[in-house]
Design an enzyme around this catalytic site. Structure first.
Site, PDB file in Angstrom:
ATOM      1  N   CYS A   1       7.872  -6.159  15.176  1.00  0.00           N
ATOM      2  CA  CYS A   1       8.313  -4.993  14.389  1.00  0.00           C
ATOM      3  C   CYS A   1       8.682  -5.231  12.929  1.00  0.00           C
ATOM      4  O   CYS A   1       8.319  -4.424  12.075  1.00  0.00           O
ATOM      5  CB  CYS A   1       9.469  -4.321  15.102  1.00  0.00           C
ATOM      6  SG  CYS A   1       8.901  -3.581  16.642  1.00  0.00           S
TER       7      CYS A   1
ATOM      8  N   ALA B   1       4.552   1.963  28.655  1.00  0.00           N
ATOM      9  CA  ALA B   1       5.405   1.175  29.548  1.00  0.00           C
ATOM     10  C   ALA B   1       5.545  -0.244  29.008  1.00  0.00           C
ATOM     11  O   ALA B   1       5.318  -1.215  29.711  1.00  0.00           O
ATOM     12  CB  ALA B   1       4.804   1.161  30.948  1.00  0.00           C
TER      13      ALA B   1
ATOM     14  N   PHE C   1      16.784   1.096  18.861  1.00  0.00           N
ATOM     15  CA  PHE C   1      17.314  -0.020  18.074  1.00  0.00           C
ATOM     16  C   PHE C   1      17.517  -1.291  18.890  1.00  0.00           C
ATOM     17  O   PHE C   1      18.102  -2.258  18.398  1.00  0.00           O
ATOM     18  CB  PHE C   1      18.649   0.384  17.421  1.00  0.00           C
ATOM     19  CG  PHE C   1      18.497   1.482  16.400  1.00  0.00           C
ATOM     20  CD1 PHE C   1      18.033   1.205  15.127  1.00  0.00           C
ATOM     21  CD2 PHE C   1      18.791   2.792  16.729  1.00  0.00           C
ATOM     22  CE1 PHE C   1      17.872   2.213  14.178  1.00  0.00           C
ATOM     23  CE2 PHE C   1      18.629   3.816  15.791  1.00  0.00           C
ATOM     24  CZ  PHE C   1      18.173   3.521  14.515  1.00  0.00           C
TER      25      PHE C   1
END
Ligand code: NAD
Ligand code: UGA
Length: 454
Positions: free
Chosen positions: A273, A11, A159
């Site tokens: 990321c 989550a 994305f």
């Protein structure tokens, strides 16, 4: 249409917003988002969501308790649902083989074993997390070997960018679905297409084999980061030659083959990321003995590190080679605007270097101060002050690290008047009107432009 019973494990910044948008758009989906972090789940069930994203609150309020639920009961959710998205974090390994490069898949494997243990029917498993190519294959082996049930693993990488997550989810450039080229793989892929096509035009839903899908996600982030490292490299060259990086970016980006997006130079890219995914790419290349290719992509990270270091070096050099005991104000600690996320934020590396130089820091940010406090820990030489005017008072320098709109519209005369002189402004995002700030009295340092010094 039959109700689609969906669980999402994880989550976080991806699981929460993605499932909220699916719940909003797809009324025949019943979704339970589960996490082992109770505090996070409690926050998703409260008025203060754990993730700050423009537009997220309204969507969650509209669907929570109707077809979107948040819970800590992971095994129950796996058992009761047919489609299981997995959106857990996939950090870089900090031990053993592949340390500081490869993705740490221990939690991923545990989840696969947990699903296998509790499942009492066939399931579709959807990889939402970013993973090394061939993870779906490994997962299918763990799930299906000797099992009574069939597990079909799909790759469906996300994305979205933080700060624009809702916009990106509602109107994605593409949705990517990777599956096996078998009848059961195609059937599972069609189930996912059914969900997305309730709001995404069919021609934006790309289907591939699983390997291509997994790899495309890593390649996508690598290309984006590579572009940022390129423009940041050019910013250094602009400062050395007297060219202006925005003029160069405009001239270069006007070529439709290159395009004008993602060409804003900065103090370096951050976020959870880009670095992790490129390191993962580099590791995969090395695994396949593609050493030149690994080195080629690794330089994207080196350039980013150089850009962050170059920024702090400039600060220290400009301030007579010492910041020890001086008050320095940092505007913005989120890794980008419109998020409360500070993971791998350039503000962290800038702050840590300045702390090691014995500076006293005042950090200000509209949304990310709590996360920054948690990340930096209890450090005597750092204060956190929400109001930018209070934060800058009696400081020697302001460093703009995050491109919050707020910093564009501040009263820089008022800020200057409250600061120690000479007052410095290091604009790591090229946000302020530098001529105006120079005329007010600041020494102004920008990225990729000549400095304006009195
Ligand atoms: P995150 O850290 O915000 O959230 C991950 C959540 O998973 C955490 O709340 C954690 O408690 C939970 N979790 C971990 N192990 C678990 C387990 N065994 N059972 C239940 N819950 C578990 O991470 P994120 O930013 O949402 O990223 C998730 C994945 O999506 C990563 O692979 C990331 O690379 C990818 N991704 C992230 C973004 C982004 O913008 N953040 C965008 C695209 C893709
Ligand atoms: C990035 C990708 O854009 C997403 O497509 C991807 O899904 C995501 O990573 C992921 O896999 O996690 P995100 O990191 O959230 O998204 O945000 P970006 O907008 O890409 O910004 C990344 C960093 O680059 C930020 O620090 C930002 O300030 C910086 N940036 C971005 C620049 O310095 N200049 C730019 O022109 C654009």
């Amino acid at each position: 249409m039959a109700v689609k019973k969906i669980a999402c494990i994880g989550a976080g910044y991806v699981g929460g917003p993605t499932m909220a948008v699916i719940a909003k758009k797809c009324h025949d989906c019943m979704i339970t988002v589960v996490d082992i972090d109770k505090k996070r789940i409690d926050a998703w069930n409260s008025d203060t969501l754990p993730v700050y994203e423009p537009g997220l609150d309204d969507i969650v309020k509209a669907v929570r308790g109707k077809n979107l639920f948040f819970s800590t009961e992971v095994e129950k959710a796996v058992d009761e649902n047919d489609i299981i998205f997995i959106a857990v974090n996939t950090p870089t390994k900090d031990y053993g083989v592949g340390k500081n490069m490869a993705a740490d898949l221990q939690h991923w494997e545990l989840i696969a074993r947990q699903i296998r243990k509790v499942a009492r029917s066939n399931k579709i498993i959807v990889e939402k997390s970013t993973l090394p190519v061939k993870t779906a294959e490994a997962m299918e082996t763990i799930l299906n070997t000797g099992s009574k049930f069939h597990f079909e693993v799909l790759s469906n990488p996300e994305f979205l960018a933080e700060g624009t997550a809702i916009k990106d989810l509602l109107n994605p450039d593409r949705v990517l679905i990777g599956s096996r080229e078998t009848p059961s793989g195609q059937k599972a892929s069609n189930e996912l297409i059914d969900i997305y096509s309730t709001w995404v035009p069919k021609d934006r839903i790309i289907t591939t084999n699983t390997f291509s899908s997994e790899l495309s996600k890593l390649v996508s982030n690598t290309f984006l980061a590579q572009r940022l490292s390129s423009i940041n490299a050019i910013s250094a060259l602009c400062e050395a030659t007297g060219a202006d990086v925005h003029e160069v970016a405009r001239a270069v980006g006007a070529d439709s083959r290159i395009g004008d997006k993602f060409l804003n130079p900065s103090v370096g890219f951050g976020g959870s990321c880009f670095r992790k995914d490129i390191l993962n790419m580099v590791y995969i290349c090395r695994m396949y003995h593609l050493y030149e290719i690994a080195t080629y992509f690794e330089n994207v990270i080196h350039m980013n590190h150089y850009q962050q270091q170059r920024f702090v070096d400039n600060v220290i050099r400009a301030m007579f080679n010492t910041v020890a005991g001086r008050k320095i104000c940092i505007f913005g600690c989120a890794f980008k605007a419109n998020t409360n996320d500070v993971r791998d934020s350039p503000a962290l590396s800038v702050a840590r270097t300045l702390i090691s130089e014995k500076a006293n820091l005042i950090i200000s940010d509209p949304k990310a101060l709590d996360n920054m406090k948690a990340e930096l820990g209890n450090t005597k030489s750092v204060q956190f002050i929400h109001d930018p005017y209070d934060a800058a008072k009696d400081c020697h320098a302001i460093l703009i690290i995050t491109e919050w709109d707020l910093y564009r519209n501040l009263d820089y005369q008022k800020l200057f008047d409250s600061m120690v002189k000479p007052a410095y402004l290091f604009d790591g995002r090229n946000m302020v009107n530098r001529q105006d700030c120079y005329h007010i009295g600041f020494n102004v340092y920008s990225i990729g432009k000549n400095a304006l010094i009195h």
